[in-house]
Design an enzyme around this catalytic site. Structure first.
Site, mmCIF file in Angstrom:
data_model
loop_
_atom_site.group_PDB
_atom_site.id
_atom_site.type_symbol
_atom_site.label_atom_id
_atom_site.label_comp_id
_atom_site.label_asym_id
_atom_site.label_seq_id
_atom_site.Cartn_x
_atom_site.Cartn_y
_atom_site.Cartn_z
ATOM 1 N N ASP A 35 0.822 -1.209 0.000
ATOM 2 C CA ASP A 35 0.000 0.000 0.000
ATOM 3 C C ASP A 35 0.851 1.253 0.000
ATOM 4 O O ASP A 35 2.039 1.220 0.271
ATOM 5 C CB ASP A 35 -0.843 0.038 1.282
ATOM 6 C CG ASP A 35 -2.050 -0.867 1.179
ATOM 7 O OD1 ASP A 35 -2.346 -1.334 0.077
ATOM 8 O OD2 ASP A 35 -2.688 -1.095 2.228
ATOM 9 N N LYS A 57 -3.069 3.374 -2.323
ATOM 10 C CA LYS A 57 -4.283 4.174 -2.398
ATOM 11 C C LYS A 57 -3.967 5.612 -2.027
ATOM 12 O O LYS A 57 -3.487 5.884 -0.940
ATOM 13 C CB LYS A 57 -5.320 3.662 -1.412
ATOM 14 C CG LYS A 57 -5.649 2.211 -1.534
ATOM 15 C CD LYS A 57 -6.742 1.887 -0.515
ATOM 16 C CE LYS A 57 -6.943 0.400 -0.359
ATOM 17 N NZ LYS A 57 -6.010 -0.211 0.581
ATOM 18 N N MET A 171 -6.910 8.997 10.172
ATOM 19 C CA MET A 171 -7.517 9.562 8.955
ATOM 20 C C MET A 171 -8.321 10.809 9.309
ATOM 21 O O MET A 171 -9.412 11.024 8.772
ATOM 22 C CB MET A 171 -8.393 8.512 8.257
ATOM 23 C CG MET A 171 -7.571 7.335 7.768
ATOM 24 S SD MET A 171 -8.538 6.004 7.072
ATOM 25 C CE MET A 171 -8.901 5.032 8.524
HETATM 26 N N1 SAH Z 1 -3.203 0.303 9.712
HETATM 27 C C1 SAH Z 1 -2.647 1.607 9.941
HETATM 28 C C2 SAH Z 1 -3.680 2.711 9.850
HETATM 29 C C3 SAH Z 1 -4.266 2.862 8.490
HETATM 30 S S1 SAH Z 1 -5.414 4.168 8.386
HETATM 31 C C4 SAH Z 1 -1.940 1.616 11.296
HETATM 32 O O1 SAH Z 1 -2.105 0.713 12.095
HETATM 33 O O2 SAH Z 1 -1.165 2.561 11.525
HETATM 34 C C5 SAH Z 1 -4.399 5.487 7.801
HETATM 35 C C6 SAH Z 1 -4.178 6.504 8.881
HETATM 36 O O3 SAH Z 1 -3.196 6.065 9.781
HETATM 37 C C7 SAH Z 1 -3.667 7.844 8.392
HETATM 38 O O4 SAH Z 1 -4.688 8.641 7.870
HETATM 39 C C8 SAH Z 1 -3.103 8.409 9.658
HETATM 40 O O5 SAH Z 1 -4.108 8.913 10.495
HETATM 41 C C9 SAH Z 1 -2.527 7.176 10.317
HETATM 42 N N2 SAH Z 1 -1.114 7.028 10.015
HETATM 43 C C10 SAH Z 1 -0.519 6.053 9.317
HETATM 44 N N3 SAH Z 1 0.807 6.234 9.287
HETATM 45 C C11 SAH Z 1 1.063 7.348 9.989
HETATM 46 C C12 SAH Z 1 2.238 8.054 10.334
HETATM 47 N N4 SAH Z 1 3.438 7.636 9.932
HETATM 48 N N5 SAH Z 1 2.119 9.168 11.075
HETATM 49 C C13 SAH Z 1 0.920 9.600 11.495
HETATM 50 N N6 SAH Z 1 -0.223 8.977 11.197
HETATM 51 C C14 SAH Z 1 -0.154 7.855 10.466
#
Ligand code: SAH
Length: 502
Positions: A35, A57, A171
């Protein structure tokens, strides 16, 4: 053989936060389906032999729709391949991991899941925010601020406020105004601390601290963009005190690391551990000269030499394979003494059961020449690069020592021209570039073009000779105190600290 899908959590971005089991799975993968949120540093751990499928995405833009991803996973696994499905953070935390595994289960495909470190905890942690703390919160709640297409955000704000726990929204960048309004209307204190952590755990991480009622304005001022975590609760007040990550000495510095292809990335790792944004650029490779009649001839009469000198691990490799091809082994060395320019070359000898009799205090050709000149009486054989520096042979000649200087490998500047890298260098997008040999300078110049403007980047050089080459191309240079990787890392820290004026 039946294929299998391993759903792997890639962690939040810092490659060090990929789990050991996740790395094992990647190393076995034949296909990796990944992804957008998987960081380039983690992607670089995918073996070259594995096929990569990017189904990334973009926000509100799905290059490969979920159905398509499901089909790819089923198809690859049914073709008997070992598939890794790599997802940012933890696959089961707002990652649709459960949905994908249901499809595999229904399709009769074998699967496993390797949890990852979720950004919901890690991005907060790198922002100096523990999601729970006994003084502030006894529960933590992960909330998605992303509504299913065509539906309104459906969050029970009253329930969230009643928990009095830490609220972590994923998100949440676009929905920030709706979230703040929802919480305030549900009775939350407008002065409760709140934070956003953008690109958490990555070198580009930014943090925005405020109160719930002011966060939207502050985030807009800073231009906070996705991916970012939104955290609401008293724990955010600890951020200033605990924000260790942004205090690392090289945080915010972007460093181009030129190095030979295949050389272990220890320099990159050390710089990264100090917070630098490291861009690796393998710009040269070495190639043994084969056949090499001059070396064969010299190795055929090894007893004529008192010393055998090596100036790099590549020289040792070339020597060893030539010896093997001649049907000989270490015994052919007899009483010949061995000199190595530095510890890495010494290790290449040790790996073959040989010990260096001489390693100069400073690891460069001139010091090796001086050290040899002190101890050698008889003939010296040097097995080194084509275009080796005369500093070594001059020192021996000056001392009246007979020497055969044999070229056993050559440096290949094999990078395709990189217009993108040139643009970034000229635009000042890198703070520093590291050079571990004069040939890495030549390799970079070859890759971006000799007429490029290098005046906006500082060269961190391992020694004077390397620095001399860099200066010839208009770079500002700093030189390490010793010719060693650790000294180069220290130099980066000192330069970043402003301890050295440029
Ligand atoms: N499965 C992922 C989350 C996916 S949803 C997890 O466990 O982290 C995607 C959201 O995750 C983004 O919109 C943001 O809010 C958060 N996110 C993912 N990577 C991030 C990062 N490096 N720093 C801050 N927020 C992050």
């Amino acid at each position: 053989m039946a294929g299998k899908v391993t759903l792997v959590g890639a962690g939040p971005g810092d490659p060090g936060l990929l789990t050991v089991k996740g790395l094992w799975a990647l190393e076995q993968a034949e296909v990796v389906v990944y992804d957008r949120l998987v960081s380039p540093a983690v992607l670089s751990l995918i073996p070259a032999s594995a096929q990569r499928i990017d189904v990334g995405k973009e926000a509100s833009h799905h290059p490969v729709p979920q159905d398509g991803i499901n089909r790819i996973l089923l198809k690859e696994a049914r073709a008997g391949r070992n598939v890794v499905r790599l997802k940012g953070g933890d696959p089961f935390v707002f990652g649709r991991g459960g949905e994908e595994l249901q499809v595999l289960a229904a399709g009769g495909v074998d699967f496993e899941e390797v949890p990852g470190i979720t950004s919901a905890v890690a991005a907060a942690a790198y922002g100096g925010i523990p999601v729970t703390h006994r003084d502030f919160a006894s529960s933590v709640h992960f909330v998605t601020a992303h509504a299913r297409a065509g539906t309104a955000l459906n969050i029970d704000f009253e329930a969230l406020v009643r928990t009095r726990g830490t609220l972590v929204f994923l998100m949440g960048v676009t929905a920030l105004p709706v979230i703040a309004e929802g919480l305030l209307s549900a009775g939350m204190d407008p002065d409760v601390p709140a934070a956003m952590v953008e690109n958490g755990t990555l070198p580009q991480q930014r943090r925005c601290l405020s109160t719930l009622s002011n966060l939207e304005r502050r985030a807009a001022e800073m231009g906070i963009r996705s991916p970012a975590l939104l955290i609401v609760g008293g724990v955010c007040s600890l951020s200033e005190e605990l924000c260790w990550f942004e205090r690392l000495p090289l945080h915010g510095r972007r460093i181009l690391v030129t190095r030979p292809v295949d050389r272990a990335g220890t320099l990159s790792e050390k710089l990264r551990a100090l917070g630098a944004d490291v861009v690796g650029f393998p710009c040269i490779r070495t190639e043994a000269i084969r056949p090499c009649p001059a070396m064969e001839e010299a190795l055929g009469r090894l007893s004529a030499y008192e010393w055998l000198g090596f100036t790099s691990a590549a020289g040792v490799e070339a020597f060893w394979s030539c010896l093997r091809d001649m049907g000989k082994d270490a015994r052919a060395l007899g009483g010949v003494k061995l000199a190595a320019v530095g510890p890495a070359t010494g290790r290449a000898l040790t790996a073959r059961g040989l010990a260096a009799d001489l390693v100069p205090e400073f690891c460069d050709a001139a010091h090796m020449g001086a050290a040899l000149a002190n101890v050698a009486g008889g003939r010296v054989l040097l097995l080194r690069a084509e275009e080796g520096t005369p500093a070594l042979t001059n020192a021996l000649e000056a001392a009246g020592i007979a020497c055969d200087d044999v070229s056993v490998y050559r440096t290949i500047y094999n990078n395709p021209r990189s217009a993108e890298l040139r643009r970034e260098i000229e635009a000042g997008r890198f703070d520093y570039v590291t050079f571990t040999s004069a040939s890495t300078v030549k390799g970079l110049v070859f890759a971006v073009g000799p007429d490029a403007d290098f005046t906006r980047i500082t060269g961190l050089c391992i020694g004077e000779q390397t620095a001399g080459e860099a200066k010839r191309h208009g770079l500002f240079v700093q030189v390490a105190e010793r010719a060693a990787i650790d000294a180069l890392v220290e130099l980066a820290v000192k330069t970043a600290d402003g301890g050295l004026c440029i």
